[in-house]
Structures are given as C-alpha cells and as structure tokens.
Write a protein that holds these residues in place. Structure first.
Motif, PDB file in Angstrom:
ATOM      1  N   UNK A 152       0.822  -1.204   0.000  1.00  0.00           N
ATOM      2  CA  UNK A 152       0.000   0.000   0.000  1.00  0.00           C
ATOM      3  C   UNK A 152       0.858   1.257   0.000  1.00  0.00           C
ATOM      4  N   UNK A 153       1.969   1.227   0.715  1.00  0.00           N
ATOM      5  CA  UNK A 153       2.896   2.355   0.675  1.00  0.00           C
ATOM      6  C   UNK A 153       3.429   2.566  -0.740  1.00  0.00           C
ATOM      7  N   UNK A 154       3.700   1.469  -1.423  1.00  0.00           N
ATOM      8  CA  UNK A 154       4.172   1.567  -2.805  1.00  0.00           C
ATOM      9  C   UNK A 154       3.083   2.119  -3.718  1.00  0.00           C
ATOM     10  N   UNK A 155       1.825   1.715  -3.459  1.00  0.00           N
ATOM     11  CA  UNK A 155       0.710   2.230  -4.244  1.00  0.00           C
ATOM     12  C   UNK A 155       0.586   3.744  -4.070  1.00  0.00           C
ATOM     13  N   UNK A 156       0.674   4.219  -2.828  1.00  0.00           N
ATOM     14  CA  UNK A 156       0.555   5.655  -2.570  1.00  0.00           C
ATOM     15  C   UNK A 156       1.762   6.396  -3.143  1.00  0.00           C
ATOM     16  N   UNK A 157       2.919   5.797  -3.066  1.00  0.00           N
ATOM     17  CA  UNK A 157       4.110   6.402  -3.668  1.00  0.00           C
ATOM     18  C   UNK A 157       3.893   6.621  -5.167  1.00  0.00           C
ATOM     19  N   UNK A 158       3.328   5.616  -5.836  1.00  0.00           N
ATOM     20  CA  UNK A 158       3.035   5.740  -7.268  1.00  0.00           C
ATOM     21  C   UNK A 158       1.980   6.815  -7.521  1.00  0.00           C
ATOM     22  N   UNK A 159       0.948   6.872  -6.656  1.00  0.00           N
ATOM     23  CA  UNK A 159      -0.098   7.884  -6.808  1.00  0.00           C
ATOM     24  C   UNK A 159       0.481   9.289  -6.689  1.00  0.00           C
ATOM     25  N   UNK A 160       1.405   9.468  -5.779  1.00  0.00           N
ATOM     26  CA  UNK A 160       2.018  10.790  -5.599  1.00  0.00           C
ATOM     27  C   UNK A 160       2.868  11.169  -6.818  1.00  0.00           C
ATOM     28  N   UNK A 161       3.525  10.179  -7.403  1.00  0.00           N
ATOM     29  CA  UNK A 161       4.311  10.465  -8.606  1.00  0.00           C
ATOM     30  C   UNK A 161       3.404  10.857  -9.766  1.00  0.00           C
ATOM     31  N   UNK A 162       2.270  10.149  -9.905  1.00  0.00           N
ATOM     32  CA  UNK A 162       1.310  10.477 -10.970  1.00  0.00           C
ATOM     33  C   UNK A 162       0.809  11.902 -10.804  1.00  0.00           C
ATOM     34  N   UNK A 163       0.447  12.280  -9.579  1.00  0.00           N
ATOM     35  CA  UNK A 163      -0.095  13.623  -9.344  1.00  0.00           C
ATOM     36  C   UNK A 163       0.965  14.696  -9.583  1.00  0.00           C
ATOM     37  N   UNK A 164       2.181  14.456  -9.115  1.00  0.00           N
ATOM     38  CA  UNK A 164       3.249  15.428  -9.311  1.00  0.00           C
ATOM     39  C   UNK A 164       3.538  15.640 -10.792  1.00  0.00           C
ATOM     40  N   UNK A 165       3.499  14.558 -11.552  1.00  0.00           N
ATOM     41  CA  UNK A 165       3.736  14.657 -12.987  1.00  0.00           C
ATOM     42  C   UNK A 165       2.599  15.376 -13.689  1.00  0.00           C
ATOM     43  N   UNK A 166       1.355  15.169 -13.193  1.00  0.00           N
ATOM     44  CA  UNK A 166       0.178  15.754 -13.850  1.00  0.00           C
ATOM     45  C   UNK A 166       0.095  17.252 -13.657  1.00  0.00           C
ATOM     46  N   UNK A 167       0.259  17.714 -12.401  1.00  0.00           N
ATOM     47  CA  UNK A 167       0.078  19.159 -12.162  1.00  0.00           C
ATOM     48  C   UNK A 167       1.028  19.744 -11.118  1.00  0.00           C
ATOM     49  N   UNK A 168       2.022  18.963 -10.717  1.00  0.00           N
ATOM     50  CA  UNK A 168       3.009  19.484  -9.782  1.00  0.00           C
ATOM     51  C   UNK A 168       2.569  19.500  -8.334  1.00  0.00           C
TER      52      UNK A 168
END
Length: 264
Positions: A152-168
C-alpha cells in the motif's frame, strides 16, 4: 485530471483494510469543516456498503424530522464501475465546494486508486496494531524494526508520482492512529516507533485520531456527530473527551484556512 474547482481542497480517506473507523472519521471531518462555515461536499465511492452516504442520509432525515438546523453537506455515491462517473461527480460536487471529502471502500478498488491521485490530503486511518501496520510496512518479528514498505505504501508512492507529474501537486499523506487508548502500552510504543521509522522512508505524517467509543456507533442511525452538542443535552465526560480528540485531529490534519479554526 478533473478535481472540481481549482480552489477545492480534496480530502481522500483511503485504506484497503476495513474496520479502521474510516467512514466515521470522514463524516466527522466533513461536518467539522461545514460547521465552521466551509462549503463541503462528500463523495462515497463504496457503492455496496455506502456507509458515508447512509450516515449523511440519516443526518438529513433527522434534520427534517426535528427541524434542528443541522448542517448537511451535499453528497453523492459513485457507481463503483467507471472513471467517467467518478470524474463527473468530482466535477459536479467540487464546482462550488471549498472541500470535497471522499470516502473509499475498505478493499482494493480501481476507482479508489484513481481517487488517491486526485487528493490534496490523503488520510489513511489505522488501528494501533501490527495487523493494521502490515498494510503499509513490514517489521522484523523479534526486533520490530521496519524491514520494508508494504504494497500500500508503494501504491501511494506511485499515486504521488502520478499527481506530481500531472500538475506538480504534492499529496500530503497523513496516517491517522485511531483507537489508541485501549491498546497495551508496550505495543503502542512499538507501533509508534515503527511508524516513525516508516514515515521517514515513505513520507507520511502521523497524527492521533478518534478513540474507540460506543457513542460513535450509537450516533449513526441519527446521523449525528460529536459536534452536535445541543442534540445531546447534558454531555457525559466521554463525550467531552471525544470532542477534544476531534479538535486535536482537525488541528493535526492542518487543512487550509477554515479547517484551522478551532472546532466549536
């Protein structure tokens, strides 16, 4: 990536394990914000159990029956099937809201994973035990030192990367420790130490949440919360303590502006 209005702060409550007080906490946060004058909308993504939606439906019914002037956030339930439905509800509910509170199912769910990427604040409630900790991290069975982050930590880590890439945007991940007071003291220290270790590795904040109190379960049929003091009349000491827990939790969440005001 629809997120409602540009200034809507999206709070997502997410934990793939049930029984952590996730929906109860989400409703209390929503009502706390609305009580202080914020425009709040709620989205329940668990179309099967629909705990948040039913809680708020019960609240609306109590308000109609008693004419008590309870604040009832606008709310809807997703179909649990399509990203298009989720996007449409986010856009509609967030259009005129300061805060959009989203409650996700207590299981692995594809729409919940998408919701995590849309959060400004991501809240993961957990009970103070290594059974719940195992969702986010693994520990050595003898030393209780963290050996690695869990899926789950890895899932959230990936989610944060997606969001940062999308709009910073940087997603503020908060792990909420619910039901602290009935856990044996040595276990509390061990879980606390493990959370401190893991938080430094994967980047979440840890704050205290709500205690294990019968009153939370009793309030569900009426849709009341610990903020509805006049509905209780004379408040027991346990009610006063619960309200203080809520104040501390809201302060710990460190939400923008309205949420920073003390809960009445």
């Amino acid at each position: 990536m629809p997120t409602g209005a540009a200034n809507t702060h999206v709070i997502v409550f997410a934990n793939e394990k049930g029984g952590t007080g996730k929906s109860t906490t989400a409703v209390h946060v929503a009502i706390a914000l609305a009580t202080k004058g914020a425009r709040v909308a709620c989205l329940d993504l668990d179309h099967r159990q629909r705990t948040m939606g039913r809680y708020l439906d019960n609240r609306a019914a109590t308000n109609k029956r008693t004419d008590s002037g309870l604040v009832v956030p606008r709310h809807a339930t997703g179909d649990g099937k399509s990203e298009a439905n989720f996007d449409a509800l986010m856009t509609d509910l967030g259009a005129d809201a300061d805060f959009l509170v989203i409650d996700t199912p207590g299981r692995d769910d594809p729409i919940a994973r998408i919701a995590a990427t849309r959060a400004n604040t991501l809240v993961t409630p957990m009970n103070d035990s290594f059974v719940d900790f195992d969702l986010i991290g693994q520990v050595h069975p003898e030393t209780f030192k963290v050996t690695r982050p869990s899926f789950y930590s890895e899932l959230i880590w990936d989610a944060r990367k997606v969001r940062a890439k999308a709009d910073g945007t940087t997603i503020d991940w908060v792990v909420l420790r619910n039901r602290l007071q009935h856990i044996e003291a040595r276990n509390m220290r061990r879980v606390s130490d493990a959370l401190d270790q893991l938080s430094k590795r994967v980047g979440f904040r840890v704050i205290p949440g709500l205690g294990e109190r019968v009153v939370y379960r009793e309030m569900f049929p009426s849709g009341l919360t610990m903020l509805d003091a006049k509905e209780f009349g004379a408040m027991a000491l346990s009610h006063v303590a619960a309200r203080q827990e809520l104040r501390e939790m809201m302060a710990g969440l460190a939400l923008p502006e309205t949420a920073l005001a003390e809960v009445a």
